[in-house]
Scaffold this motif. Sequence first.
Motif, mmCIF file in Angstrom:
data_model
loop_
_atom_site.group_PDB
_atom_site.id
_atom_site.type_symbol
_atom_site.label_atom_id
_atom_site.label_comp_id
_atom_site.label_asym_id
_atom_site.label_seq_id
_atom_site.Cartn_x
_atom_site.Cartn_y
_atom_site.Cartn_z
ATOM 1 N N ALA A 2 74.057 34.375 38.256
ATOM 2 C CA ALA A 2 72.817 35.051 37.853
ATOM 3 C C ALA A 2 71.957 34.115 37.011
ATOM 4 O O ALA A 2 70.727 34.065 37.165
ATOM 5 N N GLN A 3 72.570 33.360 36.128
ATOM 6 C CA GLN A 3 71.837 32.401 35.309
ATOM 7 C C GLN A 3 71.221 31.300 36.165
ATOM 8 O O GLN A 3 70.137 30.788 35.851
ATOM 9 N N GLN A 4 71.885 30.968 37.264
ATOM 10 C CA GLN A 4 71.372 29.941 38.165
ATOM 11 C C GLN A 4 70.325 30.491 39.144
ATOM 12 O O GLN A 4 69.748 29.729 39.920
ATOM 13 N N GLY A 5 70.085 31.790 39.101
ATOM 14 C CA GLY A 5 69.088 32.390 39.981
ATOM 15 C C GLY A 5 69.586 32.700 41.368
ATOM 16 O O GLY A 5 68.790 33.006 42.265
ATOM 17 N N VAL A 6 70.896 32.626 41.582
ATOM 18 C CA VAL A 6 71.467 32.916 42.892
ATOM 19 C C VAL A 6 71.685 34.418 43.058
ATOM 20 O O VAL A 6 71.502 34.969 44.146
ATOM 21 N N LEU A 7 72.076 35.076 41.977
ATOM 22 C CA LEU A 7 72.280 36.516 41.971
ATOM 23 C C LEU A 7 71.292 37.187 41.016
ATOM 24 O O LEU A 7 70.786 36.558 40.086
ATOM 25 N N VAL A 8 71.054 38.476 41.252
ATOM 26 C CA VAL A 8 70.252 39.301 40.360
ATOM 27 C C VAL A 8 71.119 40.476 39.919
ATOM 28 O O VAL A 8 71.783 41.113 40.749
ATOM 29 N N ARG A 9 71.115 40.749 38.622
ATOM 30 C CA ARG A 9 71.849 41.908 38.113
ATOM 31 C C ARG A 9 70.979 43.137 38.326
ATOM 32 O O ARG A 9 69.908 43.266 37.744
ATOM 33 N N ILE A 10 71.415 44.046 39.204
ATOM 34 C CA ILE A 10 70.571 45.182 39.565
ATOM 35 C C ILE A 10 70.862 46.426 38.720
ATOM 36 O O ILE A 10 70.029 47.328 38.654
ATOM 37 N N ARG A 11 72.014 46.490 38.112
ATOM 38 C CA ARG A 11 72.366 47.525 37.150
ATOM 39 C C ARG A 11 73.669 47.096 36.494
ATOM 40 O O ARG A 11 74.236 46.065 36.865
ATOM 41 N N ARG A 12 74.143 47.857 35.528
ATOM 42 C CA ARG A 12 75.349 47.456 34.822
ATOM 43 C C ARG A 12 76.511 47.235 35.775
ATOM 44 O O ARG A 12 76.882 48.120 36.540
ATOM 45 N N GLY A 13 77.029 46.024 35.790
ATOM 46 C CA GLY A 13 78.193 45.702 36.606
ATOM 47 C C GLY A 13 77.929 45.547 38.081
ATOM 48 O O GLY A 13 78.871 45.557 38.882
ATOM 49 N N ALA A 14 76.668 45.363 38.483
ATOM 50 C CA ALA A 14 76.356 45.244 39.910
ATOM 51 C C ALA A 14 75.319 44.148 40.136
ATOM 52 O O ALA A 14 74.384 43.988 39.343
ATOM 53 N N TYR A 15 75.486 43.413 41.240
ATOM 54 C CA TYR A 15 74.631 42.252 41.508
ATOM 55 C C TYR A 15 74.179 42.257 42.970
ATOM 56 O O TYR A 15 74.768 42.918 43.833
ATOM 57 N N TYR A 16 73.142 41.440 43.212
ATOM 58 C CA TYR A 16 72.584 41.308 44.563
ATOM 59 C C TYR A 16 72.070 39.884 44.719
ATOM 60 O O TYR A 16 71.625 39.257 43.748
ATOM 61 N N GLY A 17 72.138 39.357 45.963
ATOM 62 C CA GLY A 17 71.605 38.028 46.226
ATOM 63 C C GLY A 17 70.128 37.955 45.886
ATOM 64 O O GLY A 17 69.343 38.800 46.330
ATOM 65 N N ALA A 18 69.723 36.964 45.104
ATOM 66 C CA ALA A 18 68.354 36.906 44.576
ATOM 67 C C ALA A 18 67.305 36.796 45.682
ATOM 68 O O ALA A 18 66.269 37.475 45.628
ATOM 69 N N GLU A 19 67.526 35.954 46.669
ATOM 70 C CA GLU A 19 66.530 35.779 47.732
ATOM 71 C C GLU A 19 66.346 37.064 48.524
ATOM 72 O O GLU A 19 65.212 37.471 48.822
ATOM 73 N N ALA A 20 67.442 37.714 48.875
ATOM 74 C CA ALA A 20 67.359 38.964 49.636
ATOM 75 C C ALA A 20 66.733 40.073 48.790
ATOM 76 O O ALA A 20 65.944 40.880 49.290
ATOM 77 N N TRP A 21 67.058 40.089 47.505
ATOM 78 C CA TRP A 21 66.513 41.106 46.607
ATOM 79 C C TRP A 21 64.988 41.013 46.518
ATOM 80 O O TRP A 21 64.298 42.030 46.487
ATOM 81 N N ALA A 22 64.484 39.812 46.499
ATOM 82 C CA ALA A 22 63.035 39.621 46.390
ATOM 83 C C ALA A 22 62.286 40.174 47.591
ATOM 84 O O ALA A 22 61.101 40.503 47.490
#
Length: 307
Positions: A30-50
């Motif tokens: 997430a710090q590297q911008g690869v993942l996005v934290r979408i809510r507590r304890g859950a993540y999503y791929g940053a490019e797809a999320w955008a």
Amino acid sequence: MDLPLPHPGPWLARDLADRLGSAKAADRLAQQGVLVRIRRGAYYGAEAWAELSREERHLAALMAHHEAALLRREAGFAYSHLSAARLHGIHLWNVDELIHLTMPCAPRRNAHAVDVRVHSTALGEEDLSVVRGLPSTSLERTVVDSSRMLRRGQAQIVMDHGLRLGIDRGRVDALLDEAEGKRGIRTARAAWALASALSESPGESLLRYLLSLMPFEMPEQQVEVSTRRGLYRLDFAWVKLKVGLEFDGDLKYFAYGPTAEVLVRERKRERALLEDGWVLLRIEWRDLFDEVALRARIASVLAAAAA
């Protein structure tokens, strides 16, 4: 850096830890911008999320919430109100992003994350459904519950689209009767009384609601007019006065082909209507937020047509 996962998400932190071999891997990505934290304890791929729409992002958050609830063995709830509206694909406008769920008993304080709003109500079997694999309130229950928590124009959008999606009128009437005296029931009843399955977009629903507040006879909806260039349909029309009202949302120009071609067809259509004596008034989203000016424009056109 590419996403080191087979799909963009949503991913729970514990699953990422197992797959990536480190409890801190998710935070690092997430710090590297690869993942996005979408809510507590859950993540999503940053490019797809955008690339996801606001509604798609909410659905991803619902999926993450549900997966976490299964791991905690939580049961007995259904996604409801605005979250259920998103699951059912109901049009929404300018509403909150919270995860709404309904359960029979109020949970203990701080039992849920800050992005979760719990509604305490016992639901019958007729009020429950499964939508996109998630437990949800029925379409009718969702429309009524959502309308009761919204402002008047927002509720009109929900009621209109519910009709287009085929809600059972009798069940809606029964739910409104059951909610008599409860918060928001007057708003929901007013929206239901004006509801129309002919409104094809949120903008048309909101415009029709505003028209109902103005001192004019209500126009007809989706009026077909025959011209030398063929049959055309107007969003609203005062047929006897030959005054048409069109709501120009982006969908009208971007959803049905290349924009330039659509605009050319629109100009030809408008010329054909004008040749037959019609007056066409176009309304944009921004016009809906200046009711005084909108009323004056409509009054001027109707007066000229009547004269």
